[in-house]
Design a protein around this motif. Structure first.
Motif, short mmCIF file in Angstrom:
data_model
loop_
_atom_site.label_atom_id
_atom_site.label_comp_id
_atom_site.label_asym_id
_atom_site.label_seq_id
_atom_site.Cartn_x
_atom_site.Cartn_y
_atom_site.Cartn_z
N SER A 9 0.83 -1.21 0.00
CA SER A 9 0.00 0.00 0.00
C SER A 9 0.86 1.26 0.00
O SER A 9 0.52 2.26 -0.65
CB SER A 9 -0.92 0.00 1.22
OG SER A 9 -1.79 -1.12 1.18
N TRP B 149 0.55 4.10 -2.81
CA TRP B 149 0.33 5.51 -2.51
C TRP B 149 1.48 6.36 -3.08
O TRP B 149 1.25 7.46 -3.61
CB TRP B 149 0.23 5.73 -1.00
CG TRP B 149 -1.11 5.45 -0.41
CD1 TRP B 149 -1.42 4.47 0.49
CD2 TRP B 149 -2.34 6.14 -0.67
NE1 TRP B 149 -2.76 4.51 0.80
CE2 TRP B 149 -3.34 5.53 0.12
CE3 TRP B 149 -2.68 7.21 -1.48
CZ2 TRP B 149 -4.67 5.96 0.10
CZ3 TRP B 149 -4.01 7.64 -1.49
CH2 TRP B 149 -4.97 7.02 -0.72
N TYR C 141 -7.45 -2.71 -2.70
CA TYR C 141 -7.02 -2.10 -1.44
C TYR C 141 -8.10 -2.30 -0.37
O TYR C 141 -7.81 -2.69 0.77
CB TYR C 141 -6.77 -0.61 -1.67
CG TYR C 141 -6.15 0.13 -0.50
CD1 TYR C 141 -4.79 0.39 -0.45
CD2 TYR C 141 -6.94 0.61 0.55
CE1 TYR C 141 -4.23 1.10 0.61
CE2 TYR C 141 -6.39 1.31 1.61
CZ TYR C 141 -5.03 1.56 1.62
OH TYR C 141 -4.48 2.26 2.68
N HIS D 239 -7.70 -4.89 2.88
CA HIS D 239 -7.70 -4.28 4.21
C HIS D 239 -8.88 -4.75 5.05
O HIS D 239 -8.78 -4.82 6.28
CB HIS D 239 -7.69 -2.76 4.10
CG HIS D 239 -6.34 -2.19 3.81
ND1 HIS D 239 -5.75 -2.27 2.58
CD2 HIS D 239 -5.43 -1.54 4.61
CE1 HIS D 239 -4.56 -1.70 2.61
NE2 HIS D 239 -4.35 -1.26 3.83
N CYS E 282 -4.56 3.08 6.98
CA CYS E 282 -4.60 4.12 5.94
C CYS E 282 -3.75 5.32 6.33
O CYS E 282 -3.05 5.90 5.48
CB CYS E 282 -6.04 4.56 5.68
SG CYS E 282 -7.06 3.32 4.85
N GLU F 60 -0.04 4.37 5.96
CA GLU F 60 0.34 4.16 4.55
C GLU F 60 0.35 5.45 3.75
O GLU F 60 1.23 5.65 2.91
CB GLU F 60 -0.63 3.13 3.93
CG GLU F 60 -0.46 1.72 4.50
CD GLU F 60 -1.68 0.85 4.32
OE1 GLU F 60 -1.67 -0.29 4.82
OE2 GLU F 60 -2.66 1.31 3.69
N THR F 61 -0.61 6.35 4.00
CA THR F 61 -0.62 7.60 3.24
C THR F 61 0.56 8.50 3.61
O THR F 61 1.19 9.09 2.73
CB THR F 61 -1.93 8.37 3.48
OG1 THR F 61 -2.17 8.48 4.89
CG2 THR F 61 -3.10 7.68 2.82
N ASN G 201 -10.33 7.97 2.51
CA ASN G 201 -9.81 6.80 3.20
C ASN G 201 -10.87 6.11 4.05
O ASN G 201 -10.87 4.88 4.17
CB ASN G 201 -8.62 7.20 4.08
CG ASN G 201 -7.36 7.46 3.29
OD1 ASN G 201 -6.59 6.55 2.99
ND2 ASN G 201 -7.14 8.71 2.93
N TRP H 97 -13.18 3.11 2.65
CA TRP H 97 -12.79 1.70 2.79
C TRP H 97 -13.26 1.16 4.13
O TRP H 97 -13.72 0.02 4.23
CB TRP H 97 -11.27 1.56 2.68
CG TRP H 97 -10.76 1.71 1.29
CD1 TRP H 97 -11.12 0.99 0.18
CD2 TRP H 97 -9.78 2.65 0.82
NE1 TRP H 97 -10.43 1.40 -0.93
CE2 TRP H 97 -9.59 2.43 -0.56
CE3 TRP H 97 -9.02 3.65 1.44
CZ2 TRP H 97 -8.69 3.16 -1.33
CZ3 TRP H 97 -8.12 4.37 0.68
CH2 TRP H 97 -7.96 4.14 -0.69
N TYR H 98 -13.14 1.97 5.16
CA TYR H 98 -13.58 1.58 6.51
C TYR H 98 -15.09 1.42 6.56
O TYR H 98 -15.62 0.43 7.06
CB TYR H 98 -13.10 2.64 7.51
CG TYR H 98 -13.63 2.49 8.91
CD1 TYR H 98 -13.28 1.40 9.69
CD2 TYR H 98 -14.48 3.45 9.45
CE1 TYR H 98 -13.78 1.27 10.98
CE2 TYR H 98 -14.96 3.34 10.74
CZ TYR H 98 -14.60 2.24 11.50
OH TYR H 98 -15.08 2.12 12.78
#
Length: 509
Positions: free
Chosen positions: A57, A61, A165, A169, A181, A184-185, A343, A346-347
């Motif tokens: 990831s 990114w 992704y 995750h 996230c 990783e970002t 982000n 995704w959650y």
């Protein structure tokens, strides 16, 4: 008869009340500290056990930022009207690809892209080839067509990356998605900062290598078994899929509009300032994601949007509308809120999928990001002369109206959730099998159709008709028709009788 009350007694009473309140506050703080420590321990274990996914990831990114914030490429690919042509075409490719993936996942609910090697090939092939094609206009004078094709391929490859992704995750455990996230970002921004010092061609070659590394690490991570399981209901769900899609579209539109206002034009200086603000906003969003991670036991989905997304997006639009600051500050604030929501999608998808009998992570991720990217596309296509203070102020008002609507919806959903829930009792009677696993029994016993069995699962969870329609993307009248058929086949006349009958059926089984 008058009674005498000693003033000292009042003082003591007030002191006791204050002492009790202080104990409650201290207890609340100590509980939060224990929760935070437990989350840190669990998150550390989850990140270590999914190290390949985290590294992949970071590589993705980094490659994404190297393309997104590349000023020379944006300048070369800009349209004559002042649009960032590369950005518009990339978003267009993403919208088409995500729309197709969402439709495919809707028709095939059991679809999981991470289980198919072709998904990684599509991501790696399209994204790496796109980076090569986007460099051609800087080498060959007549390379505009190659740049346009590269932008479209970048969007398609990015679509597969977004879904992969989210799926990978979610396997980590949705509790840890916000923190993963954030890590990783920020690491991706560091990779961008280091590699952006290279000449443009070397920078794009490095970005292409990062894409291949990300695809390889994702593929390897997908082959490993799931290592983490979620604890029951750490976050309260008080937003529907439609509400989240609406918010995704509006925040995406706000970002696209502000990006046109901030970066529109052919001047490299304005583009550089706008893209610097995006980098700052991305780092700000990482801090917000960490806050979401530690507060997830204490906040609902709506509260997370209300605290960490809407205020920043709206403030960025408001700052532009009053024209009291340079363009960097409002763009950074707006990007912070948008990137946080970007982000969090995704959650949110992982949380909703864990509680849905119909929707899987693949469909929800594709749908939410389709809404966000479609909103960005609309915002980016607003004519430059209309991307001004007035349009920013209008967006500010729309966000406020949407927030009030979401509050009303969240309140109604919370009220429904507080109603007596007999589904838990049914689950207890069935034992380890969930209510949803009994749909085959209901089909056999009452002759229900698959759709009727699906609606019956939602009925026993006390979900209102309107929300059932939103979950299944059908009208309220269609839901009522199915419910009448269910009652008729089960020989009952109300939801309570249906629950009682299913309960008796479970005991006999």
């Amino acid at each position: 008869m008058l009674q005498y009350r000693c003033p000292l007694a009042d003082v003591c009473h007030r002191r006791n009340e204050a002492s009790k309140e202080k104990c409650v506050q201290e207890g609340s703080v100590s509980t939060f500290v224990r929760e935070a420590k437990g989350l840190c321990v669990d998150a550390s274990a989850a990140l270590k056990s999914n190290l390949l996914l985290v590294l992949g990831s970071i590589a993705w990114w980094g490659s994404h930022f190297l393309l997104l914030w590349n000023v020379p490429i944006a300048t070369l690919d800009s349209f004559m009207s002042g649009y960032d042509g590369r950005f518009v075409l990339t978003i267009a490719g993403t919208v088409v690809a995500l729309g197709a993936l969402a439709l495919l996942a809707w028709r095939k609910p059991n679809l999981s892209l991470y289980a198919h090697p072709a998904s990684y090939a599509m991501f790696a092939g399209c994204a790496s080839l796109a980076l090569v094609l986007l460099v051609i206009p800087s080498i060959v004078e007549a390379g505009a067509f190659a740049g346009a094709v590269g932008a479209l391929l970048s969007g398609i490859g990015n679509s597969f990356a977004l879904v992969l992704y989210g799926e990978l995750h979610a396997r980590m455990g949705y509790r840890f998605v916000p923190l993963a996230c954030a890590v990783e970002t920020v690491a991706g921004v560091v990779v961008f900062a280091l590699l952006s010092q290279l000449p443009m061609i070397a920078e794009m070659v490095a970005a292409a290598m990062l894409v291949l590394i990300a695809a390889a690490l994702y593929f390897t991570s997908a082959r490993s078994p799931e290592r983490s399981a979620d604890v029951p209901a750490p976050t309260r769900v008080d937003m529907t899929v439609r509400s989240l899609v609406a918010l995704a579209m509006l925040t995406g539109f706000a970002y696209g509009l502000l990006r046109t206002f901030a970066i529109g034009g052919l001047e490299a200086a304005s583009m550089r300032a706008g893209m610097t603000s995006e980098a700052i906003g991305t780092c700000l969003s990482a801090l917000l994601l960490v806050a979401v991670f530690f507060l997830q036991y204490r906040q609902s989905l709506f509260e997370q949007c209300l605290l960490f997304v809407v205020p920043l997006v709206a403030t960025g639009m408001l700052l532009i509308s009053v024209q009291g600051v340079s363009v960097v500050a409002p763009m950074a604030v707006n990007t912070g809120g948008f990137a946080c929501f970007f982000n969090l999608m995704w959650y949110f998808a992982a949380v909703l999928a864990a509680r849905s009998t119909r929707h899987r992570v693949t469909f929800l991720v594709a749908l939410l990001f389709f809404g966000s990217q479609f909103g960005q596309l609309l915002g980016a296509l607003v004519p430059v002369q209309f991307a001004n203070a007035f349009s920013s102020g209008l967006m500010y008002m729309l966000l406020l109206v949407l927030t009030l609507f979401l509050y009303w919806r969240a309140k109604s959903l919370r009220s429904a959730a507080e109603a007596p829930n007999q589904a838990a009792a049914l689950s207890a009677v069935y034992g380890e099998d969930s209510v949803s696993s009994q749909s085959a029994v209901w089909v056999k016993q009452f002759g229900l159709s698959p759709r009727e069995a699906e609606i019956a699962q939602l009925l026993v969870q006390r979900i209102p008709y309107k929300q059932i329609g939103e979950e299944l993307f059908v009208s309220g009248n269609t839901v009522k028709t199915h419910v009448r058929n269910i009652y008729k086949k089960a020989d009952v006349s109300s939801r309570e009788e249906l629950l009682e009958k299913l309960n008796d059926l479970a005991k006999k089984g």
